[in-house]
Design a protein around this motif. Structure first.
Motif, PDB file in Angstrom:
ATOM      1  N   GLU A   1      95.792  75.074 -63.076  1.00 42.61           N
ATOM      2  CA  GLU A   1      94.739  74.068 -62.988  1.00 42.61           C
ATOM      3  C   GLU A   1      93.742  74.399 -61.880  1.00 42.61           C
ATOM      4  O   GLU A   1      92.545  74.122 -61.998  1.00 42.61           O
ATOM      5  N   TYR A   2      94.238  74.974 -60.792  1.00 41.47           N
ATOM      6  CA  TYR A   2      93.346  75.352 -59.698  1.00 41.47           C
ATOM      7  C   TYR A   2      92.334  76.393 -60.165  1.00 41.47           C
ATOM      8  O   TYR A   2      91.150  76.320 -59.837  1.00 41.47           O
ATOM      9  N   TYR A   3      92.790  77.339 -60.939  1.00 40.70           N
ATOM     10  CA  TYR A   3      91.904  78.402 -61.400  1.00 40.70           C
ATOM     11  C   TYR A   3      90.875  77.878 -62.402  1.00 40.70           C
ATOM     12  O   TYR A   3      89.761  78.387 -62.474  1.00 40.70           O
ATOM     13  N   ASN A   4      91.251  76.855 -63.161  1.00 37.65           N
ATOM     14  CA  ASN A   4      90.284  76.219 -64.057  1.00 37.65           C
ATOM     15  C   ASN A   4      89.207  75.482 -63.255  1.00 37.65           C
ATOM     16  O   ASN A   4      88.021  75.551 -63.592  1.00 37.65           O
ATOM     17  N   VAL A   5      89.611  74.797 -62.208  1.00 41.85           N
ATOM     18  CA  VAL A   5      88.648  74.110 -61.335  1.00 41.85           C
ATOM     19  C   VAL A   5      87.820  75.141 -60.575  1.00 41.85           C
ATOM     20  O   VAL A   5      86.615  74.949 -60.358  1.00 41.85           O
ATOM     21  N   LEU A   6      88.441  76.242 -60.185  1.00 46.09           N
ATOM     22  CA  LEU A   6      87.729  77.308 -59.478  1.00 46.09           C
ATOM     23  C   LEU A   6      86.580  77.846 -60.326  1.00 46.09           C
ATOM     24  O   LEU A   6      85.494  78.105 -59.800  1.00 46.09           O
TER      25      LEU A   6
ATOM     26  N   LEU B   1      91.174  81.180 -51.356  1.00 48.90           N
ATOM     27  CA  LEU B   1      92.430  80.483 -51.645  1.00 48.90           C
ATOM     28  C   LEU B   1      93.031  80.932 -52.979  1.00 48.90           C
ATOM     29  O   LEU B   1      94.240  80.852 -53.179  1.00 48.90           O
ATOM     30  N   ALA B   2      92.183  81.392 -53.883  1.00 50.41           N
ATOM     31  CA  ALA B   2      92.653  81.816 -55.204  1.00 50.41           C
ATOM     32  C   ALA B   2      93.513  83.066 -55.144  1.00 50.41           C
ATOM     33  O   ALA B   2      94.202  83.383 -56.116  1.00 50.41           O
TER      34      ALA B   2
ATOM     35  N   ALA C   1      87.160  78.555 -51.594  1.00 50.34           N
ATOM     36  CA  ALA C   1      87.912  78.377 -52.839  1.00 50.34           C
ATOM     37  C   ALA C   1      88.319  79.726 -53.430  1.00 50.34           C
ATOM     38  O   ALA C   1      89.432  79.872 -53.940  1.00 50.34           O
TER      39      ALA C   1
ATOM     40  N   ASP D   1      88.078  87.949 -56.727  1.00 42.99           N
ATOM     41  CA  ASP D   1      87.994  86.761 -55.876  1.00 42.99           C
ATOM     42  C   ASP D   1      87.573  87.124 -54.457  1.00 42.99           C
ATOM     43  O   ASP D   1      86.703  86.475 -53.876  1.00 42.99           O
TER      44      ASP D   1
ATOM     45  N   LEU E   1      98.797  79.882 -57.035  1.00 40.85           N
ATOM     46  CA  LEU E   1      98.504  78.464 -57.237  1.00 40.85           C
ATOM     47  C   LEU E   1      98.656  78.129 -58.717  1.00 40.85           C
ATOM     48  O   LEU E   1      98.660  79.017 -59.567  1.00 40.85           O
TER      49      LEU E   1
END
Length: 122
Positions: free
Chosen positions: A27-32, A19-20, A16, A82, A24
């Motif tokens: 929202e992906y970074y919030n889930v990350l 992938l960051a 993850a 990251d 992206l």
């Protein structure tokens, strides 16, 4: 928690984080943040981890915490973090658990030798 499950969680966190690096949605970074924070907490509370690893992952948990997020407004800083944190998660998978597993194997070998030694038939 079993070591196999912990290693799987660490690998998921590393993937993850790698992938960051790409572009992206936000929202992906919030889930990350949630994924990495949870992975770090699992590492910190694991009894088979050395203190140095715990200290490293406490700082990572503080950086990626979703409750009080830290914002670094330059994308390059986050890319470096990251990649570095992803590498640390992978290093933990390969080197963080090795001493405890080796100790368990050594203990099992000693127990089996003791059983063989005292298992004398008359």
């Amino acid at each position: 928690m079993k070591v196999g499950i912990q290693k799987t969680v660490n690998i998921i966190c590393a993937i993850a984080l790698f992938l960051a690096v790409t572009a992206l949605p936000i929202e992906y970074y919030n889930v990350l943040r949630v994924i990495v924070f949870t992975g770090c907490l699992l590492v910190v509370f694991n009894q088979k981890i050395k203190k140095l690893w715990r200290l490293l992952f406490i700082t990572i948990a503080l950086l990626f915490n979703p409750i009080f997020p830290i914002y670094l407004y330059v994308k390059l800083y986050w890319v470096l973090l990251d990649v570095l944190c992803g590498i640390l998660f992978l290093l933990l998978v390969f080197y963080g658990y090795s001493s405890s597993i080796k100790k368990q194997r050594t203990i099992k070998k000693q127990v089996s030798k003791n059983k063989d030694m005292y298992n004398v038939k008359y």
